[in-house]
Write a protein that holds these residues in place. Structure first.
Motif, PDB file in Angstrom:
ATOM      1  N   THR A 171       0.860  -1.180   0.000  1.00  0.00           N
ATOM      2  CA  THR A 171       0.000   0.000   0.000  1.00  0.00           C
ATOM      3  C   THR A 171       0.893   1.226   0.000  1.00  0.00           C
ATOM      4  O   THR A 171       2.059   1.156   0.393  1.00  0.00           O
ATOM      5  CB  THR A 171      -0.912   0.030   1.237  1.00  0.00           C
ATOM      6  N   LYS A 172       0.368   2.345  -0.433  1.00  0.00           N
ATOM      7  CA  LYS A 172       1.095   3.612  -0.331  1.00  0.00           C
ATOM      8  C   LYS A 172       0.578   4.446   0.837  1.00  0.00           C
ATOM      9  O   LYS A 172       0.913   5.607   0.988  1.00  0.00           O
ATOM     10  CB  LYS A 172       0.983   4.388  -1.649  1.00  0.00           C
ATOM     11  N   ASP A 173      -0.246   3.830   1.658  1.00  0.00           N
ATOM     12  CA  ASP A 173      -0.839   4.480   2.816  1.00  0.00           C
ATOM     13  C   ASP A 173       0.229   4.628   3.907  1.00  0.00           C
ATOM     14  O   ASP A 173       0.721   3.645   4.455  1.00  0.00           O
ATOM     15  CB  ASP A 173      -1.996   3.612   3.309  1.00  0.00           C
ATOM     16  N   LYS A 174       0.579   5.857   4.239  1.00  0.00           N
ATOM     17  CA  LYS A 174       1.685   6.092   5.177  1.00  0.00           C
ATOM     18  C   LYS A 174       1.376   5.584   6.579  1.00  0.00           C
ATOM     19  O   LYS A 174       2.288   5.234   7.329  1.00  0.00           O
ATOM     20  CB  LYS A 174       2.013   7.581   5.233  1.00  0.00           C
ATOM     21  N   PHE A 175       0.096   5.527   6.950  1.00  0.00           N
ATOM     22  CA  PHE A 175      -0.251   5.078   8.293  1.00  0.00           C
ATOM     23  C   PHE A 175      -0.037   3.578   8.455  1.00  0.00           C
ATOM     24  O   PHE A 175       0.288   3.103   9.537  1.00  0.00           O
ATOM     25  CB  PHE A 175      -1.711   5.420   8.607  1.00  0.00           C
ATOM     26  N   ILE A 198      -3.948   4.316  14.829  1.00  0.00           N
ATOM     27  CA  ILE A 198      -3.592   4.187  13.416  1.00  0.00           C
ATOM     28  C   ILE A 198      -4.839   3.814  12.605  1.00  0.00           C
ATOM     29  O   ILE A 198      -5.080   4.347  11.522  1.00  0.00           O
ATOM     30  CB  ILE A 198      -2.487   3.129  13.215  1.00  0.00           C
ATOM     31  N   SER A 199      -5.621   2.902  13.146  1.00  0.00           N
ATOM     32  CA  SER A 199      -6.841   2.446  12.448  1.00  0.00           C
ATOM     33  C   SER A 199      -7.806   3.602  12.219  1.00  0.00           C
ATOM     34  O   SER A 199      -8.407   3.726  11.154  1.00  0.00           O
ATOM     35  CB  SER A 199      -7.535   1.349  13.265  1.00  0.00           C
ATOM     36  N   LYS A 200      -7.946   4.456  13.220  1.00  0.00           N
ATOM     37  CA  LYS A 200      -8.838   5.612  13.088  1.00  0.00           C
ATOM     38  C   LYS A 200      -8.339   6.554  11.984  1.00  0.00           C
ATOM     39  O   LYS A 200      -9.133   7.035  11.159  1.00  0.00           O
ATOM     40  CB  LYS A 200      -8.921   6.383  14.417  1.00  0.00           C
ATOM     41  N   GLN A 201      -7.045   6.819  11.972  1.00  0.00           N
ATOM     42  CA  GLN A 201      -6.490   7.701  10.949  1.00  0.00           C
ATOM     43  C   GLN A 201      -6.662   7.102   9.568  1.00  0.00           C
ATOM     44  O   GLN A 201      -7.017   7.789   8.606  1.00  0.00           O
ATOM     45  CB  GLN A 201      -5.007   7.934  11.238  1.00  0.00           C
ATOM     46  N   ARG A 202      -6.436   5.829   9.471  1.00  0.00           N
ATOM     47  CA  ARG A 202      -6.448   5.175   8.166  1.00  0.00           C
ATOM     48  C   ARG A 202      -7.857   5.100   7.564  1.00  0.00           C
ATOM     49  O   ARG A 202      -8.050   5.284   6.376  1.00  0.00           O
ATOM     50  CB  ARG A 202      -5.861   3.775   8.281  1.00  0.00           C
ATOM     51  N   ILE A 203      -8.842   4.825   8.404  1.00  0.00           N
ATOM     52  CA  ILE A 203     -10.198   4.647   7.879  1.00  0.00           C
ATOM     53  C   ILE A 203     -10.854   5.987   7.575  1.00  0.00           C
ATOM     54  O   ILE A 203     -11.795   6.073   6.786  1.00  0.00           O
ATOM     55  CB  ILE A 203     -11.052   3.822   8.853  1.00  0.00           C
ATOM     56  N   SER A 204     -10.353   7.067   8.203  1.00  0.00           N
ATOM     57  CA  SER A 204     -10.951   8.381   7.958  1.00  0.00           C
ATOM     58  C   SER A 204     -10.368   9.030   6.703  1.00  0.00           C
ATOM     59  O   SER A 204     -10.885  10.048   6.262  1.00  0.00           O
ATOM     60  CB  SER A 204     -10.708   9.303   9.165  1.00  0.00           C
TER      61      SER A 204
END
Length: 274
Positions: free
Chosen positions: A204-208, A268-274
């Motif tokens: 993934t390119k998702d930094k979180f 991290i999960s909260k940041q990623r899903i938002s």
């Protein structure tokens, strides 16, 4: 008990997964699909707050059976540690326990890493480890299957094949070889060995996501979510981690329930899903 977020489309809980599943079951909540990856034989420790052994696994498995709808599926992505030259076999023990409590072992799939980390190296008498198991467990007959297909290399051509029957309708055995031919179709189901790139900027390119040590590829989650659920269904992950399952569930118009005990990963999960 810990923090939680509850919206129309997703619910995230910073709780112990056994306690939280008990609450959901008490409320009569059930899910269509679980895509999760449990701790692997204590290969990693998570903030020194998780206890993981076979007795704890059985409690989780029992609750997964209760929280899964009839016809629903659990995708259990798991691997074994190697100690003193022998693999633990824990993954197989878990699969057999799932069967013991009522799940069908619908498919034993393989998650193959195209670029596995590490090498066997000097002094090791084994090949490089490059795969993990993906046990597809069903509660009764699978209700939803949306097969992922790939193009047939020889589409439009005729292929010859041979069939053999060994028993007649009256029960008498015989050998009969029948030669047939067929027009090869445009597409076919994927094999049950799925290959994915792993590592930075490949998964993934998702930094979180990279703040978690054991994420699995987003495409792995997507392929299972598309295969075993429909839009509007509820997808579940009792070991949410960095929330790959939740992110991909929402992107594919599913609802999501996730549980993560470690506060750091919950954030991290909260940041990623938002």
């Amino acid at each position: 008990m810990g923090d939680f977020i509850k919206t129309d489309n997703y619910e995230l809980y910073n709780y112990d997964c056994i306690e939280m599943m008990d609450l959901l079951i008490t409320e009569g909540r059930q899910v269509d699909l679980t895509v999760t990856s449990p701790p692997y034989d204590n290969l990693r420790t998570y903030d020194n707050c998780l206890v993981w052994n076979f007795d704890v696994f059985k409690k989780v498995a029992d609750r997964l059976y209760n929280i899964t709808k009839d016809g629903g599926v659990v995708v259990w992505v798991v691997g074994d540690k190697t100690k003193n030259g022998s693999e633990s076999g824990t993954s197989f023990k878990q699969a057999l326990y799932f069967k013991e409590i009522g799940f069908n072992l619908h498919d034993t799939m393989i998650y193959e890493k195209k670029n596995p980390f590490g090498t066997a190296g000097k002094g090791h008498k084994r090949y490089r480890q490059s795969f993990e198991y993906m046990f597809v467990l069903s509660k009764g007959k699978v209700k939803t299957f949306n097969p992922i297909k790939e193009p047939c290399k020889h589409s439009g051509e005729y292929a010859a094949f041979t069939t053999r029957k060994n028993r007649q309708s009256d029960g008498l055995e015989f050998d009969a070889i029948r030669n047939r031919s067929m027009n090869v179709g445009k597409s076919k189901y994927l094999k049950n060995i799925w290959e994915y790139d792993v590592g930075y900027n490949r998964t993934t390119k998702d930094k979180f996501a990279f703040k978690h040590p054991a994420i699995f590829p987003e495409k792995l989650a997507q392929d299972h979510i598309l295969s075993w659920s429909n839009e509007g269904d509820t997808v579940f992950d009792c070991f949410m981690g960095a929330n790959t399952t939740g992110k991909i569930a929402l992107l594919n118009n599913r609802k999501f329930i996730g549980i993560e005990k470690v506060k750091y990963y919950f954030e991290i999960s909260k940041q990623r899903i938002s």
